[in-house]
Design a protein around this motif. Structure first.
Motif, mmCIF file in Angstrom:
data_model
loop_
_atom_site.group_PDB
_atom_site.id
_atom_site.type_symbol
_atom_site.label_atom_id
_atom_site.label_comp_id
_atom_site.label_asym_id
_atom_site.label_seq_id
_atom_site.Cartn_x
_atom_site.Cartn_y
_atom_site.Cartn_z
ATOM 1 N N ALA A 36 0.835 -1.207 0.000
ATOM 2 C CA ALA A 36 0.000 0.000 0.000
ATOM 3 C C ALA A 36 0.868 1.256 0.000
ATOM 4 O O ALA A 36 0.573 2.235 -0.702
ATOM 5 C CB ALA A 36 -0.930 -0.006 1.202
ATOM 6 N N GLY A 37 1.942 1.241 0.779
ATOM 7 C CA GLY A 37 2.837 2.391 0.818
ATOM 8 C C GLY A 37 3.502 2.649 -0.526
ATOM 9 O O GLY A 37 3.521 3.783 -1.021
ATOM 10 N N THR A 39 2.454 1.605 -3.422
ATOM 11 C CA THR A 39 1.430 1.948 -4.400
ATOM 12 C C THR A 39 1.156 3.452 -4.362
ATOM 13 O O THR A 39 1.048 4.095 -5.411
ATOM 14 C CB THR A 39 0.141 1.154 -4.130
ATOM 15 N N ALA A 40 1.062 4.022 -3.165
ATOM 16 C CA ALA A 40 0.850 5.470 -3.043
ATOM 17 C C ALA A 40 2.038 6.250 -3.606
ATOM 18 O O ALA A 40 1.858 7.243 -4.321
ATOM 19 C CB ALA A 40 0.621 5.839 -1.582
ATOM 20 N N VAL A 41 3.257 5.795 -3.327
ATOM 21 C CA VAL A 41 4.450 6.473 -3.839
ATOM 22 C C VAL A 41 4.483 6.410 -5.362
ATOM 23 O O VAL A 41 4.757 7.403 -6.044
ATOM 24 C CB VAL A 41 5.734 5.862 -3.228
ATOM 25 N N HIS A 42 4.194 5.247 -5.934
ATOM 26 C CA HIS A 42 4.210 5.110 -7.389
ATOM 27 C C HIS A 42 3.057 5.872 -8.051
ATOM 28 O O HIS A 42 3.200 6.331 -9.199
ATOM 29 C CB HIS A 42 4.198 3.635 -7.796
ATOM 30 N N THR A 43 1.940 6.027 -7.347
ATOM 31 C CA THR A 43 0.848 6.851 -7.874
ATOM 32 C C THR A 43 1.300 8.301 -7.989
ATOM 33 O O THR A 43 1.097 8.938 -9.027
ATOM 34 C CB THR A 43 -0.394 6.749 -6.968
ATOM 35 N N ILE A 44 1.922 8.823 -6.930
ATOM 36 C CA ILE A 44 2.452 10.192 -6.963
ATOM 37 C C ILE A 44 3.521 10.309 -8.051
ATOM 38 O O ILE A 44 3.563 11.288 -8.793
ATOM 39 C CB ILE A 44 3.023 10.595 -5.592
ATOM 40 N N HIS A 72 -5.445 15.009 -9.714
ATOM 41 C CA HIS A 72 -5.701 13.924 -8.771
ATOM 42 C C HIS A 72 -5.653 14.494 -7.347
ATOM 43 O O HIS A 72 -4.837 15.361 -7.050
ATOM 44 C CB HIS A 72 -4.622 12.852 -8.963
ATOM 45 N N LEU A 74 -4.441 13.294 -4.640
ATOM 46 C CA LEU A 74 -3.141 13.089 -4.009
ATOM 47 C C LEU A 74 -2.104 14.107 -4.462
ATOM 48 O O LEU A 74 -1.184 14.432 -3.726
ATOM 49 C CB LEU A 74 -2.621 11.681 -4.316
ATOM 50 N N GLU A 75 -2.263 14.609 -5.678
ATOM 51 C CA GLU A 75 -1.282 15.570 -6.177
ATOM 52 C C GLU A 75 -1.346 16.870 -5.390
ATOM 53 O O GLU A 75 -0.311 17.468 -5.083
ATOM 54 C CB GLU A 75 -1.510 15.830 -7.653
ATOM 55 N N TRP A 77 -2.235 17.186 -2.294
ATOM 56 C CA TRP A 77 -1.627 16.892 -1.004
ATOM 57 C C TRP A 77 -0.099 16.857 -1.124
ATOM 58 O O TRP A 77 0.614 17.374 -0.270
ATOM 59 C CB TRP A 77 -2.156 15.563 -0.475
#
Length: 133
Positions: A36-37, A39-44, A72, A74-75, A77
Motif C-alpha cells: 500500500a505504501g 502503491t501510493a508512492v508510485h501513484t504520486i 488527482h 493526491l497531487e 496533497w
C-alpha cells in the motif's frame, strides 16, 4: 525493523516498519502495508513525472494559459507537503551553509580554492554571452 526499498521519484524510496508494529502484524498484513505504501508512492510518481506524457505535470506543460485542469487529489496533497517541507529545509540549509563558510573563512581554509571558484564563475558569466553568439 523491516525495510523495503524501490526506485521512484528519481531516487530510492525506503519504507520502514518498526519492530513494535512488526510484532502486531502477521506477514501477510505486513506485506500488504508495504504494498500500500509503495502503491501510493508510485501513484504520486506517475502523476508528477514529466517523463510520462499522460502525467498531470505533462498536461500542465501542454495546457494553454488560463485553462482549467483537473488534478488527482493526491497531487494537491503532495504539492502542499512539498511546500511545507522545502521552505524550512531550505532556510535551515542556507543558515548552516553560511555559518560553515564564515567558520572556514575565519580559519583561513579554502581561500585559494574559494577565490578560484568565484573567479571561474565570474569568467564564465562574462564569457557565456560571447561564446553563445
Amino acid at each position: 525493523m523491516k525495510r523495503h526499498a524501490q526506485p521512484a521519484l528519481g531516487t530510492l524510496v525506503e519504507i520502514s516498519i518498526s519492530d513494535a508494529v512488526d510484532a502486531v502484524l502477521d506477514d501477510g498484513r505486513l506485506q500488504a502495508a508495504f504494498h500500500a505504501g509503495f502503491t501510493a508512492v508510485h501513484t504520486i510518481h506517475g502523476l508528477m513525472s514529466f517523463h510520462s506524457p499522460d502525467s498531470d505535470i505533462s498536461r500542465y506543460n501542454r495546457a494553454a494559459v488560463g485553462s482549467v485542469i483537473d488534478i488527482h487529489p493526491l497531487e494537491h496533497w503532495a504539492m502542499q507537503a512539498h511546500g511545507a517541507f522545502i521552505i524550512p529545509l531550505s532556510f535551515l540549509a542556507c543558515c548552516l551553509l553560511f555559518q560553515r563558510m564564515r567558520r572556514a573563512h575565519r580559519a583561513l581554509r579554502n581561500h585559494y580554492s574559494g577565490w578560484s571558484m568565484l573567479l571561474t564563475l565570474l569568467a564564465l558569466t562574462m564569457l557565456c554571452p560571447v561564446l553563445l553568439r
